[in-house]
Design an enzyme around this catalytic site. Structure first.
Site, short mmCIF file in Angstrom:
data_model
loop_
_atom_site.label_atom_id
_atom_site.label_comp_id
_atom_site.label_asym_id
_atom_site.label_seq_id
_atom_site.Cartn_x
_atom_site.Cartn_y
_atom_site.Cartn_z
N HIS A 83 38.33 -6.88 5.15
CA HIS A 83 39.11 -5.62 5.14
C HIS A 83 40.60 -5.94 5.03
CE1 HIS A 83 40.22 -1.50 6.66
NE2 HIS A 83 41.31 -2.19 7.01
N GLU A 84 41.07 -6.84 5.88
CA GLU A 84 42.49 -7.20 5.87
C GLU A 84 42.87 -7.94 4.58
OE1 GLU A 84 44.68 -6.17 7.92
OE2 GLU A 84 43.23 -5.22 9.27
N HIS A 87 43.73 -5.56 1.76
CA HIS A 87 45.13 -5.14 1.80
C HIS A 87 46.03 -6.26 1.26
CE1 HIS A 87 44.04 -1.61 3.98
NE2 HIS A 87 43.82 -2.21 5.14
#
Length: 228
Positions: A83-84, A87
């Site tokens: 998820h990170e 980004h």
């Protein structure tokens, strides 16, 4: 937490997909602490659907918890780390400085609460620096939830394909964790991703949160089981 300029400086290679030593350190620590927290929460809640499966595969006693911890490492890597990284890589593709930083206080609180059976995951976040338009910020923000939506879908397919088999358990954990993360992060309240996505494009936000909600409801309304 304040970080010095030296910790944030990345030269050469500004704007390119890469990891610094500090970032790699923070990622490893965050993954291990979160995995331990997940292990403690699953064990303390004594969820028989989960724990019985691990006991049958890894044996009773320490083997159960070692196996659970190893699976939780995989879950954390897929669900939180990727998820990170969604980004991070989109931001770097846009030519921005972007690195993950752990929040020591958040990790400490996560671990403390896990002993009481509560999961409060605040390991850290991707720090981004540089000029960002509203559109760029929105695209960077949607990348994380999209990762979770995709893995939730993979987990759901696995659950239906393997329902009745003990292998349904890891897919169930994958699906529920990612569906929950996607739905939570899409809430349009700062600093969550949803607030920045909504500000950029209302229709993209509606589509994303609708898919995440369907995945979450589908899991909540379906019964999964296995035979030993």
């Amino acid at each position: 937490m304040d970080f010095s300029q030296d910790e944030y400086r990345v030269n050469p290679g500004f704007g390119k997909p890469r990891f610094s030593k500090i970032e790699l350190r923070d990622i490893v620590i965050s993954i291990l602490v979160l995995a331990l927290a997940f292990t403690l929460v699953y064990a303390s809640r004594n969820n028989k659907f989960i724990m019985t499966a691990f006991e049958s595969v890894f044996g009773t006693g320490a083997g159960t918890y070692i196996g659970l911890f190893l699976v939780c490492i995989g879950l954390v890597i897929i669900s939180f780390f990727l998820h990170e990284m969604g980004h991070k890589f989109v931001a770097q593709k846009k030519g921005l400085w972007s690195e993950y930083r752990m929040f020591p206080a958040g990790l400490g609180l996560t671990l403390i609460l896990s002993f009481a059976g509560f999961l409060f995951a605040a390991p850290g976040a991707v720090m981004i620096s540089g000029h960002m338009t509203e559109e760029t910020n929105g695209k960077i923000s949607i990348a994380g939830p999209v990762v979770n939506i995709v893995f939730a879908a993979i987990g759901i397919v696995g659950c239906y394909a393997l329902n009745g088999d003990i292998l349904v358990v890891p897919f169930y954990l994958l699906a529920t964790l990612n569906a929950s993360l996607a739905l939570f992060n899409l809430i349009p309240i700062p600093p969550l991703d949803g607030s920045k996505i909504l500000k950029w494009n209302v229709m993209v936000w509606i589509g994303a949160i609708a898919v995440a909600a369907v995945e979450f409801i589908l899991l909540a309304r379906t019964g999964f089981y296995y035979y030993l």
